[in-house]
Design an enzyme around this catalytic site. Structure first.
Site, short mmCIF file in Angstrom:
data_model
loop_
_atom_site.label_atom_id
_atom_site.label_comp_id
_atom_site.label_asym_id
_atom_site.label_seq_id
_atom_site.Cartn_x
_atom_site.Cartn_y
_atom_site.Cartn_z
CB SER A 82 16.79 35.89 40.57
OG SER A 82 15.75 35.13 41.15
CE LYS A 153 15.62 31.61 38.71
NZ LYS A 153 16.41 32.80 39.11
#
Length: 272
Positions: A82, A153
């Protein structure tokens, strides 16, 4: 002329007589028996001491590493794609746990590791307590993947920011300013999902760099907390890639948000 052979006197310095030989043999055997009785015991004692010392040193080192991981720098293994290309599957990053405090919260562009309970996953912990302790210990050493509740993230919006996707050129806007996200995975759009949100105070809007493979704040808009991460759930900032050896590097901050203005004050803000 006397031709009879005469016995020669034995040279006592070069050859011991039978008595002395026997006495020497008894002395040698006695020393050997004494060594056999004493030697192994002393050797075993030394071995026990070495094992005890090695165990003590190992325990001290383990405690030091765990304390370091708990309070200063924690290794974190990247389990998914990701955050590609910035972070790749199997990378071990080093998370700086001293990066933030009340005076210096996470900033736009930072790569953060956070506990997603209450924002990305349910608050309740369902993992077996025993296996959880073992896994967390290994994860702190970078030897196991992190818990399913831990995520990595990039911060795109902080408290008060309005984050919108997308402008006419397909870019994410923060406080009305378009952001050129050069760190995105090649071929990815900034987002295929439209959104227009204002980040509450004390929370973060986070997204992965591989937008087409990242489950991030966009996917949790309807979840408790709206997919926005409480600042106090941030574990730390990812500052380095420590492993594999060929990828060892510091994670330099991005300048993609340098021109973003501060958020507009809330309606009625600043008035008495």
């Amino acid at each position: 002329m006397d031709t009879d052979a005469q016995p020669l006197e034995r040279d006592r310095s070069s050859a011991p007589d039978e008595g002395s030989t026997e006495e020497g043999s008894r002395s040698t055997r006695s020393r050997a028996r004494s060594w056999l009785r004493a030697g192994p015991g002393k050797g075993a004692g030394r071995l026990r001491l070495s094992v005890r010392t090695a165990t003590l040193v190992g325990a001290v080192c383990a405690v030091f590493v765990l304390l370091l991981s708990t309070f200063v720098v924690q290794p974190f293994q990247i389990p998914s794609s990701s955050m590609e290309p910035t972070l790749q599957v199997g990378d071990r990053i080093l998370v700086n746990k001293l990066a933030y405090d009340a005076a210096e919260p996470p900033a736009r562009g930072d790569i953060v590791v956070f506990d997603g309970r209450g924002s990305f996953v349910q608050e309740e912990l369902t993992e077996n307590p025993v296996s959880s302790v073992v896994r967390e210990g290994l994860a702190m050493l970078g030897l196991a993947e992190p818990a399913d509740t831990d995520f990595v993230k990039r911060v795109v919006g902080t408290g008060g920011d309005r984050v919108v996707c997308c402008d006419d050129e397909g870019r994410v806007e923060v406080n009305g300013a378009p952001v050129d996200e050069t760190y995105l995975h090649p071929g990815d759009l900034p987002s295929e999902v439209a959104f227009d949100i204002v980040v509450p105070a004390g929370r973060l809007w986070v997204m992965g760099d591989h937008r087409s493979r990242s489950s991030d704040s966009r996917d949790h808009l309807g979840s408790p907390g709206g997919g926005m991460v409480p600042v106090d759930r941030v574990i730390g900032r990812a500052d380095w890639i420590g492993w594999p050896f060929g990828r060892r590097t510091s994670l330099a901050p991005t300048d993609a948000f340098r021109h973003v203005p501060p958020p507009a004050p809330p309606p009625g803000g600043g008035h008495g």
